[in-house]
Scaffold this motif. Structure first.
Motif, PDB file in Angstrom:
ATOM      1  N   PHE A   1      37.201  35.420  41.715  1.00  0.00           N
ATOM      2  CA  PHE A   1      37.824  36.144  40.607  1.00  0.00           C
ATOM      3  C   PHE A   1      36.836  37.113  39.969  1.00  0.00           C
ATOM      4  O   PHE A   1      37.221  38.204  39.541  1.00  0.00           O
ATOM      5  N   ALA A   2      35.565  36.727  39.918  1.00  0.00           N
ATOM      6  CA  ALA A   2      34.547  37.623  39.375  1.00  0.00           C
ATOM      7  C   ALA A   2      34.471  38.894  40.216  1.00  0.00           C
ATOM      8  O   ALA A   2      34.335  40.005  39.678  1.00  0.00           O
ATOM      9  N   SER A   3      34.575  38.736  41.530  1.00  0.00           N
ATOM     10  CA  SER A   3      34.525  39.895  42.430  1.00  0.00           C
ATOM     11  C   SER A   3      35.734  40.800  42.229  1.00  0.00           C
ATOM     12  O   SER A   3      35.615  42.026  42.211  1.00  0.00           O
ATOM     13  N   ILE A   4      36.899  40.190  42.089  1.00  0.00           N
ATOM     14  CA  ILE A   4      38.121  40.967  41.862  1.00  0.00           C
ATOM     15  C   ILE A   4      38.044  41.718  40.542  1.00  0.00           C
ATOM     16  O   ILE A   4      38.348  42.918  40.465  1.00  0.00           O
ATOM     17  N   PHE A   5      37.620  41.026  39.490  1.00  0.00           N
ATOM     18  CA  PHE A   5      37.496  41.670  38.180  1.00  0.00           C
ATOM     19  C   PHE A   5      36.447  42.787  38.222  1.00  0.00           C
ATOM     20  O   PHE A   5      36.604  43.819  37.561  1.00  0.00           O
ATOM     21  N   ALA A   6      35.363  42.573  38.987  1.00  0.00           N
ATOM     22  CA  ALA A   6      34.295  43.563  39.071  1.00  0.00           C
ATOM     23  C   ALA A   6      34.794  44.862  39.695  1.00  0.00           C
ATOM     24  O   ALA A   6      34.358  45.950  39.311  1.00  0.00           O
ATOM     25  N   VAL A   7      35.696  44.747  40.655  1.00  0.00           N
ATOM     26  CA  VAL A   7      36.245  45.942  41.310  1.00  0.00           C
ATOM     27  C   VAL A   7      37.008  46.799  40.298  1.00  0.00           C
ATOM     28  O   VAL A   7      36.862  48.026  40.266  1.00  0.00           O
TER      29      VAL A   7
ATOM     30  N   VAL B   1      39.297  30.983  37.028  1.00  0.00           N
ATOM     31  CA  VAL B   1      39.656  32.353  36.624  1.00  0.00           C
ATOM     32  C   VAL B   1      38.884  32.745  35.368  1.00  0.00           C
ATOM     33  O   VAL B   1      38.296  33.834  35.297  1.00  0.00           O
ATOM     34  N   PHE B   2      38.876  31.865  34.381  1.00  0.00           N
ATOM     35  CA  PHE B   2      38.151  32.154  33.146  1.00  0.00           C
ATOM     36  C   PHE B   2      36.644  32.216  33.389  1.00  0.00           C
ATOM     37  O   PHE B   2      35.940  33.008  32.752  1.00  0.00           O
ATOM     38  N   ALA B   3      36.147  31.386  34.303  1.00  0.00           N
ATOM     39  CA  ALA B   3      34.720  31.430  34.637  1.00  0.00           C
ATOM     40  C   ALA B   3      34.371  32.785  35.251  1.00  0.00           C
ATOM     41  O   ALA B   3      33.294  33.334  35.007  1.00  0.00           O
ATOM     42  N   GLY B   4      35.292  33.328  36.047  1.00  0.00           N
ATOM     43  CA  GLY B   4      35.096  34.657  36.616  1.00  0.00           C
ATOM     44  C   GLY B   4      34.980  35.703  35.521  1.00  0.00           C
ATOM     45  O   GLY B   4      34.153  36.626  35.599  1.00  0.00           O
ATOM     46  N   LEU B   5      35.792  35.570  34.477  1.00  0.00           N
ATOM     47  CA  LEU B   5      35.720  36.485  33.337  1.00  0.00           C
ATOM     48  C   LEU B   5      34.410  36.315  32.574  1.00  0.00           C
ATOM     49  O   LEU B   5      33.864  37.287  32.034  1.00  0.00           O
ATOM     50  N   VAL B   6      33.901  35.081  32.549  1.00  0.00           N
ATOM     51  CA  VAL B   6      32.601  34.835  31.907  1.00  0.00           C
ATOM     52  C   VAL B   6      31.518  35.635  32.614  1.00  0.00           C
ATOM     53  O   VAL B   6      30.689  36.296  31.977  1.00  0.00           O
ATOM     54  N   TYR B   7      31.511  35.585  33.967  1.00  0.00           N
ATOM     55  CA  TYR B   7      30.497  36.314  34.741  1.00  0.00           C
ATOM     56  C   TYR B   7      30.542  37.803  34.439  1.00  0.00           C
ATOM     57  O   TYR B   7      29.503  38.448  34.251  1.00  0.00           O
ATOM     58  N   ILE B   8      31.748  38.349  34.386  1.00  0.00           N
ATOM     59  CA  ILE B   8      31.899  39.782  34.140  1.00  0.00           C
ATOM     60  C   ILE B   8      31.426  40.140  32.735  1.00  0.00           C
ATOM     61  O   ILE B   8      30.741  41.159  32.535  1.00  0.00           O
TER      62      ILE B   8
END
Length: 277
Positions: free
Chosen positions: A100-106, A151-158
């Motif tokens: 999810f972090a990768s998707i959000f990063a794009v 999913v939320f952890a992915g948002l944390v990374y971003i």
């Protein structure tokens, strides 16, 4: 290099102890567990900031609050998942956060991801499908909670990427713990259960395990090559699974173990490829 690996192993053990402690506190509400988890860590973060005369308010206040809310949501959902599924399974599903972090990063950071990386991320995601599709003894609630936690952890990374070096890492963690303490405390009022005797020690140990898990993971990342060190983080899955088997008599079918292995393999391959570029 050996020192970095040692630090990462210590971090994995601390994370495992945190998972085990949360699992053992089923008599308390998840909100109360979040409250004590955050409160315990504040005993480390606040003195550090005050001693080093670092402002607790930070610079990127909006991003700091967002990171805290995302982190709190992820932590809360992960703790909830432990009420329904085995610890090893919950940890494995949570680890798909980089997808999810990768998707959000794009979309949010305009980063580019190579096709082979998408393949590795898809491989990791397929591990979740194997877990749920063939792990018939798994409760869907637990998988869903752990999945959304990722999913939320992915948002944390971003969000942390957006904060960058504008704020001290301990300021970021302190915001997270402070907001989690307040919200966790408020949500636990209706179902509050006053700890008795040793329960106080067990609940406060949550913050200790969480703090040192983060501390040694950071230390390992600072002195070691990321692509060589990060795979050792997945020892948390191994340690948690073993403790679950021995302490809580958790059972893992062949397909559940296969799904966990596929998740770790996909994420590790993606990390190695990314850092080799």
């Amino acid at each position: 290099m050996k020192k970095a690996i040692f630090y990462m192993v210590i971090s994995a053990i601390a994370f495992t102890l945190l998972n085990v402690t949360v699992k053992s506190l089923g008599q308390f509400s998840v909100y109360q567990i979040v409250f004590f988890r955050a409160l315990g860590s504040l005993f480390f973060t606040l003195p550090f900031l005050l001693k080093n005369k670092i402002s607790i308010y930070g610079n990127k206040k909006t991003l700091l609050v967002l990171r805290s809310i995302f982190g709190l949501s992820s932590m809360l959902l992960f703790f909830m998942s432990l009420r329904y599924i085995t610890m090893g399974t919950a940890v494995s599903v949570r680890y798909i956060a980089p997808i999810f972090a990768s998707i959000f990063a794009v979309f949010l950071l305009r980063e580019k991801i190579k096709l082979i990386q998408w393949f590795f991320l898809a491989l990791a995601f397929s591990g979740v499908l194997v877990l749920k599709g063939f792990g018939e003894d798994l409760q869907i609630e637990g998988i869903v909670f752990s999945f959304i936690s990722a999913v939320f952890a992915g948002l944390v990374y971003i969000t942390i990427r957006k904060i960058g070096d504008k704020d001290h890492p301990v300021v970021v963690v302190n915001y997270f713990m402070l907001i989690s303490t307040v919200i966790g405390g408020l949500l636990s009022i209706n179902d509050w259960k006053t700890p008795m005797g040793y329960e106080w020690l067990v609940l406060m140990s949550l913050g200790v395990f969480g703090y040192f898990a983060q501390l040694y993971m950071t230390k390992a990342m600072q002195i070691g090559e990321t692509n060589q060190i990060t795979p050792f983080k997945y020892l948390e899955v191994v340690f948690t699974t073993i403790v679950g088997l021995l302490w809580f008599n958790e059972t893992y079918s062949f397909y559940i173990l296969l799904g966990m292995l596929i998740i770790i393999l996909g994420l590790t391959l993606n990390l190695i490829f990314k850092k080799s570029q």
